[in-house]
Design a protein around this motif. Structure first.
Motif, PDB file in Angstrom:
ATOM      1  N   GLY A 110       0.783  -1.232   0.000  1.00  0.00           N
ATOM      2  CA  GLY A 110       0.000   0.000   0.000  1.00  0.00           C
ATOM      3  C   GLY A 110       0.812   1.278   0.000  1.00  0.00           C
ATOM      4  N   HIS A 111       2.012   1.207   0.561  1.00  0.00           N
ATOM      5  CA  HIS A 111       2.833   2.420   0.667  1.00  0.00           C
ATOM      6  C   HIS A 111       3.742   2.591  -0.542  1.00  0.00           C
ATOM      7  N   LEU A 112       3.671   1.665  -1.494  1.00  0.00           N
ATOM      8  CA  LEU A 112       4.448   1.824  -2.737  1.00  0.00           C
ATOM      9  C   LEU A 112       3.512   2.277  -3.858  1.00  0.00           C
ATOM     10  N   THR A 113       4.082   2.936  -4.862  1.00  0.00           N
ATOM     11  CA  THR A 113       3.257   3.333  -6.005  1.00  0.00           C
ATOM     12  C   THR A 113       2.914   2.074  -6.818  1.00  0.00           C
ATOM     13  N   ILE A 114       1.962   2.246  -7.717  1.00  0.00           N
ATOM     14  CA  ILE A 114       1.589   1.149  -8.615  1.00  0.00           C
ATOM     15  C   ILE A 114       2.833   0.654  -9.357  1.00  0.00           C
ATOM     16  N   GLU A 115       3.619   1.607  -9.878  1.00  0.00           N
ATOM     17  CA  GLU A 115       4.790   1.202 -10.663  1.00  0.00           C
ATOM     18  C   GLU A 115       5.823   0.470  -9.799  1.00  0.00           C
ATOM     19  N   GLU A 116       6.023   0.945  -8.592  1.00  0.00           N
ATOM     20  CA  GLU A 116       6.956   0.255  -7.688  1.00  0.00           C
ATOM     21  C   GLU A 116       6.456  -1.150  -7.369  1.00  0.00           C
ATOM     22  N   ASN A 117       5.134  -1.276  -7.193  1.00  0.00           N
ATOM     23  CA  ASN A 117       4.558  -2.596  -6.960  1.00  0.00           C
ATOM     24  C   ASN A 117       4.853  -3.530  -8.131  1.00  0.00           C
ATOM     25  N   LEU A 118       4.670  -2.999  -9.344  1.00  0.00           N
ATOM     26  CA  LEU A 118       4.929  -3.834 -10.526  1.00  0.00           C
ATOM     27  C   LEU A 118       6.385  -4.291 -10.543  1.00  0.00           C
ATOM     28  N   LEU A 119       7.285  -3.367 -10.199  1.00  0.00           N
ATOM     29  CA  LEU A 119       8.715  -3.720 -10.204  1.00  0.00           C
ATOM     30  C   LEU A 119       9.039  -4.827  -9.208  1.00  0.00           C
ATOM     31  N   THR A 120       8.337  -4.846  -8.078  1.00  0.00           N
ATOM     32  CA  THR A 120       8.623  -5.913  -7.102  1.00  0.00           C
ATOM     33  C   THR A 120       8.301  -7.283  -7.697  1.00  0.00           C
ATOM     34  N   GLY A 121       7.437  -7.296  -8.703  1.00  0.00           N
ATOM     35  CA  GLY A 121       7.077  -8.576  -9.334  1.00  0.00           C
ATOM     36  C   GLY A 121       8.189  -9.158 -10.184  1.00  0.00           C
ATOM     37  N   ALA A 122       9.216  -8.364 -10.457  1.00  0.00           N
ATOM     38  CA  ALA A 122      10.297  -8.828 -11.333  1.00  0.00           C
ATOM     39  C   ALA A 122      11.477  -9.374 -10.531  1.00  0.00           C
ATOM     40  N   TYR A 142      -2.103  -3.829 -21.316  1.00  0.00           N
ATOM     41  CA  TYR A 142      -3.263  -4.617 -20.889  1.00  0.00           C
ATOM     42  C   TYR A 142      -4.113  -3.886 -19.856  1.00  0.00           C
ATOM     43  N   PHE A 143      -3.457  -3.110 -19.020  1.00  0.00           N
ATOM     44  CA  PHE A 143      -4.172  -2.416 -17.944  1.00  0.00           C
ATOM     45  C   PHE A 143      -3.957  -0.895 -18.058  1.00  0.00           C
ATOM     46  N   PRO A 144      -4.653  -0.265 -18.998  1.00  0.00           N
ATOM     47  CA  PRO A 144      -4.464   1.185 -19.185  1.00  0.00           C
ATOM     48  C   PRO A 144      -4.693   1.968 -17.890  1.00  0.00           C
ATOM     49  N   ARG A 145      -5.573   1.443 -17.035  1.00  0.00           N
ATOM     50  CA  ARG A 145      -5.831   2.139 -15.778  1.00  0.00           C
ATOM     51  C   ARG A 145      -4.588   2.201 -14.889  1.00  0.00           C
ATOM     52  N   LEU A 146      -3.753   1.187 -14.996  1.00  0.00           N
ATOM     53  CA  LEU A 146      -2.537   1.185 -14.173  1.00  0.00           C
ATOM     54  C   LEU A 146      -1.546   2.229 -14.679  1.00  0.00           C
ATOM     55  N   ARG A 147      -1.543   2.431 -15.995  1.00  0.00           N
ATOM     56  CA  ARG A 147      -0.651   3.465 -16.527  1.00  0.00           C
ATOM     57  C   ARG A 147      -1.052   4.831 -15.975  1.00  0.00           C
ATOM     58  N   GLN A 148      -2.367   5.067 -15.997  1.00  0.00           N
ATOM     59  CA  GLN A 148      -2.862   6.348 -15.469  1.00  0.00           C
ATOM     60  C   GLN A 148      -2.481   6.545 -14.008  1.00  0.00           C
ATOM     61  N   ARG A 149      -2.476   5.455 -13.275  1.00  0.00           N
ATOM     62  CA  ARG A 149      -2.270   5.535 -11.825  1.00  0.00           C
ATOM     63  C   ARG A 149      -0.844   5.155 -11.414  1.00  0.00           C
ATOM     64  N   ARG A 150       0.084   5.119 -12.364  1.00  0.00           N
ATOM     65  CA  ARG A 150       1.403   4.549 -12.090  1.00  0.00           C
ATOM     66  C   ARG A 150       2.128   5.207 -10.922  1.00  0.00           C
ATOM     67  N   GLY A 155      -2.153   1.964  -2.041  1.00  0.00           N
ATOM     68  CA  GLY A 155      -3.117   1.994  -0.937  1.00  0.00           C
ATOM     69  C   GLY A 155      -4.247   2.993  -1.154  1.00  0.00           C
ATOM     70  N   TYR A 156      -4.008   3.971  -2.015  1.00  0.00           N
ATOM     71  CA  TYR A 156      -5.052   4.975  -2.274  1.00  0.00           C
ATOM     72  C   TYR A 156      -5.813   4.720  -3.566  1.00  0.00           C
ATOM     73  N   THR A 157      -5.538   3.597  -4.236  1.00  0.00           N
ATOM     74  CA  THR A 157      -6.280   3.317  -5.474  1.00  0.00           C
ATOM     75  C   THR A 157      -7.500   2.444  -5.144  1.00  0.00           C
ATOM     76  N   GLN A 163      -6.575  -4.926  -7.633  1.00  0.00           N
ATOM     77  CA  GLN A 163      -6.604  -6.277  -8.209  1.00  0.00           C
ATOM     78  C   GLN A 163      -5.801  -6.299  -9.507  1.00  0.00           C
ATOM     79  N   MET A 164      -5.960  -5.246 -10.314  1.00  0.00           N
ATOM     80  CA  MET A 164      -5.193  -5.158 -11.570  1.00  0.00           C
ATOM     81  C   MET A 164      -3.701  -5.090 -11.269  1.00  0.00           C
ATOM     82  N   CYS A 165      -3.361  -4.327 -10.240  1.00  0.00           N
ATOM     83  CA  CYS A 165      -1.955  -4.192  -9.849  1.00  0.00           C
ATOM     84  C   CYS A 165      -1.392  -5.551  -9.423  1.00  0.00           C
ATOM     85  N   ALA A 166      -2.187  -6.310  -8.678  1.00  0.00           N
ATOM     86  CA  ALA A 166      -1.723  -7.623  -8.216  1.00  0.00           C
ATOM     87  C   ALA A 166      -1.503  -8.570  -9.406  1.00  0.00           C
ATOM     88  N   ILE A 167      -2.401  -8.521 -10.384  1.00  0.00           N
ATOM     89  CA  ILE A 167      -2.222  -9.371 -11.570  1.00  0.00           C
ATOM     90  C   ILE A 167      -1.027  -8.871 -12.396  1.00  0.00           C
TER      91      ILE A 167
END
Ligand SMILES: Nc1ncnc2c1ncn2[C@@H]1O[C@H](COP(=O)(O)OP(=O)(O)O)[C@@H](O)[C@H]1O
Ligand SMILES: [Mg+2]
Length: 279
Positions: A110-122, A142-150, A155-157, A163-167
């Protein structure tokens, strides 16, 4: 020409995952799964259905080897992923082989941005920053909404964006298969639809196989090709999604659209008890 039927679990390269007669025990004594078998064809979407407490999450965690963290253990049976026994591997070894779980309840940081969350997946990858960037771009496609919210803290999305971020984070490990646990939970129908459409796309275009656990039988059977229904730790029925949708018991107990008068949940439950008595 006809060839002797080969059980799905032995079909070799056509099967990406086969769970063979597993038993799971929590805390050394609580027997939760009793002889569960299922298989997922390579490139397939398979639904694991059942009410709360049926054993869906336990089955997924048995595959991804996340049970140990919960004092759970596979005590019988075997699990084969992509041609290899995996039931003694660590979760990370399994992720490296291409099988990853997206946990129930959308675990983002929750305390990381969407983009930081995605990076942890790598984190299991060793193919360098450029490749990781390219895949991040793919996730945003695939998830245009995540780009907008990167740059938003996850935690604030919204629940759907989490759910999109987790996938998306799971995709960053370049999986062959995703074990998706209750993606619809707590989300508005429209958002659920949006997420399942993306799952369908990922399956069709990237060839990712899915095993998805769902209480929402209706939506799961619209997107999956095959389904298994669990009750108290056992598979009680399985079949093509289309045949399950047409099955009278499934309609009655899981889709709430049985023939005749609509029964209340309690009536349905006592009817079910009666039926069990008769069996
Ligand atoms: N860590 C645990 N320790 C003991 N029992 C558990 C644990 N996790 C789940 N269970 C029990 O296992 C059963 C199946 O749970 P679960 O796999 O979470 O079902 P589902 O995902 O279908 O709701 C339930 O009866 C639940 O209470
Ligand atoms: Mg669950």
């Amino acid at each position: 020409m006809s060839i002797a039927a080969v059980p799905a679990a032995e079909a070799g390269t056509d099967t990406i995952l086969s769970v063979n007669n597993i038993e799971v025990i929590y805390d050394h004594v609580i027997l939760v799964l009793k002889g569960v078998s299922l298989s997922v064809p390579r490139g397939g979407i398979v639904a694991l259905l059942g009410a709360n407490g049926a054993g869906k999450t336990t089955t997924l965690k048995a595959v991804s080897n996340l049970l140990r963290a919960e004092r759970g253990e596979v005590t019988k049976g075997s699990i084969v992923f992509d041609g290899e026994r995996v039931d003694r591997m660590t979760p990370n070894e399994l992720v490296r082989r291409g099988c990853i779980q997206v946990m129930e309840g959308r675990h983002c940081f929750g305390h990381l941005t969407i983009e930081e969350n995605l990076l942890t997946g790598a984190f299991t990858r060793r193919d360098g920053a450029a490749a990781i960037r390219r895949d991040m771009e793919m996730v945003y496609e695939y998830f245009p909404r995540l780009r907008q919210r990167r740059n938003s803290m996850s935690g604030y999305t919204s629940g759907g964006e989490q759910q999109m971020c987790a996938i998306g984070r799971a995709l960053m490990s370049r999986p062959k298969m995703i074990l998706l646990d209750e993606p619809s939970m707590g989300l508005a129908p429209q958002v659920v639809e949006e997420i399942f459409e993306i799952v369908k796309d990922l399956n069709a275009k990237e060839g990712v196989s899915f095993l998805l656990a769902e209480q929402n039988t209706n939506i799961a059977l619209r997107y999956a090709t095959y389904g298994y229904i669990m009750e108290t730790g056992r598979i009680v029925m399985d079949g093509d999604a289309a045949s399950l949708r047409e099955n009278e018991d499934v309609k009655e107990f899981y889709l709430g659209i049985g023939e005749g008068e609509r029964k209340s949940f309690r009536e349905v439950k006592s009817y079910k008890r009666r039926k069990r008595w008769l069996m």
